[in-house]
Scaffold this motif. Structure first.
Motif, PDB file in Angstrom:
ATOM      1  N   THR A 138       0.799  -1.122   0.123  1.00  0.00           N
ATOM      2  CA  THR A 138      -0.095   0.013  -0.132  1.00  0.00           C
ATOM      3  C   THR A 138       0.797   1.303  -0.021  1.00  0.00           C
ATOM      4  OG1 THR A 138      -1.730  -1.398   1.158  1.00  0.00           O
ATOM      5  CG2 THR A 138      -1.902   1.185   1.032  1.00  0.00           C
ATOM      6  N   TRP A 150      -4.385   9.309   9.181  1.00  0.00           N
ATOM      7  CA  TRP A 150      -5.893   8.859   8.914  1.00  0.00           C
ATOM      8  C   TRP A 150      -7.003  10.143   8.446  1.00  0.00           C
ATOM      9  CZ3 TRP A 150      -6.734   4.624   6.461  1.00  0.00           C
ATOM     10  CH2 TRP A 150      -5.992   3.611   6.781  1.00  0.00           C
ATOM     11  N   ILE A 180      -7.470  11.505   5.017  1.00  0.00           N
ATOM     12  CA  ILE A 180      -8.057  10.356   3.905  1.00  0.00           C
ATOM     13  C   ILE A 180      -9.499  10.334   4.428  1.00  0.00           C
ATOM     14  CG2 ILE A 180      -8.136   8.048   3.087  1.00  0.00           C
ATOM     15  CD1 ILE A 180      -5.223   7.917   4.023  1.00  0.00           C
ATOM     16  N   GLU A 190      -6.700   1.874  -4.255  1.00  0.00           N
ATOM     17  CA  GLU A 190      -6.213   2.536  -3.332  1.00  0.00           C
ATOM     18  C   GLU A 190      -7.342   2.511  -2.063  1.00  0.00           C
ATOM     19  OE1 GLU A 190      -4.448   6.193  -4.750  1.00  0.00           O
ATOM     20  OE2 GLU A 190      -5.623   5.555  -6.505  1.00  0.00           O
ATOM     21  N   LEU A 212      -6.532   0.770   1.596  1.00  0.00           N
ATOM     22  CA  LEU A 212      -6.749   1.730   2.825  1.00  0.00           C
ATOM     23  C   LEU A 212      -7.709   1.151   3.651  1.00  0.00           C
ATOM     24  CD1 LEU A 212      -6.237   5.228   1.061  1.00  0.00           C
ATOM     25  CD2 LEU A 212      -4.741   3.917   2.776  1.00  0.00           C
ATOM     26  N   GLN A 268      -6.511  -0.348   7.605  1.00  0.00           N
ATOM     27  CA  GLN A 268      -7.316   0.424   8.657  1.00  0.00           C
ATOM     28  C   GLN A 268      -7.885  -0.551   9.478  1.00  0.00           C
ATOM     29  OE1 GLN A 268     -10.676   2.910   7.821  1.00  0.00           O
ATOM     30  NE2 GLN A 268      -9.932   4.468   9.251  1.00  0.00           N
ATOM     31  N   VAL A 317      -1.299   6.418   9.171  1.00  0.00           N
ATOM     32  CA  VAL A 317      -1.663   5.514   8.307  1.00  0.00           C
ATOM     33  C   VAL A 317      -0.502   4.393   8.405  1.00  0.00           C
ATOM     34  CG1 VAL A 317      -2.305   4.948   5.880  1.00  0.00           C
ATOM     35  CG2 VAL A 317      -2.831   7.109   6.785  1.00  0.00           C
TER      36      VAL A 317
END
Length: 179
Positions: free
Chosen positions: A60, A80, A83, A109, A113, A117, A126
């Protein structure tokens, strides 16, 4: 050969000692170009996924650095709260007097992500280490170097090559790299 001797040998490949004076060799002597192709980046991501306990995190990191032209420090400082997975946006805080911007996140993506998470320790950052601290640029640089050595790329690579690859991809697709 000890661990320090091995790192010393690799760090002196670009050095040329003449009459007791140290001169650096040109980067072109150790690598043919300063960017990666789409195929090479895809290969790095494949190798990263299969490597170690944190393969998804590493893949990632490579994907985001490539798709958004992030510097290593910009990637490691990503939080975070920058995003928005619901809106599919990432707020990029540029370093070195760059202009902050908002980029759209595409499907691969977003999926990467969301999975990251779910699987990561609770942290505002992140990309975190095993101890839930933020990933450092030094760690990312070493990670990219190791993954590059395991891939089918025949020359040593560094993280900034992902940023250059993004620029070349955008320019080849007819986009303005400054926008």
């Amino acid at each position: 050969m000890s661990k320090n001797e091995g790192s010393m040998a690799t760090s002196t490949k670009r050095l040329n000692i003449v009459n007791g004076k140290v001169k650096r060799k040109a980067y072109s002597s150790c690598r043919p170009r300063e960017y990666l192709t789409d195929h090479e980046v895809a290969g790095l991501i494949r190798v990263a996924r299969k490597r170690g306990r944190y393969g998804h995190r590493d893949a990632t990191m490579i994907l985001l650095a490539y798709r958004h032209g992030l510097r290593a420090a910009e990637l490691c400082d990503l939080r975070w709260d920058q995003i928005s997975l619901d809106q599919g946006l990432i707020h990029i805080h540029r370093l070195k007097q760059g202009v902050p911007s908002v980029h759209p996140l595409r499907g691969p993506e977003l999926r990467a992500l969301r999975k990251l998470q779910r699987e990561s320790a609770q942290s505002p950052y992140v990309f975190v280490t095993e101890r839930a601290g933020p990933m450092t640029t030094s760690c990312f640089r070493k990670l990219i170097s190791r993954i590059g050595a395991l891939s089918d790329i025949s020359f040593p690579i560094h993280p900034h090559m992902l940023r250059h690859a993004c620029g070349f991809k955008l320019a080849n697709d007819g986009h303005d790299t400054r926008a």
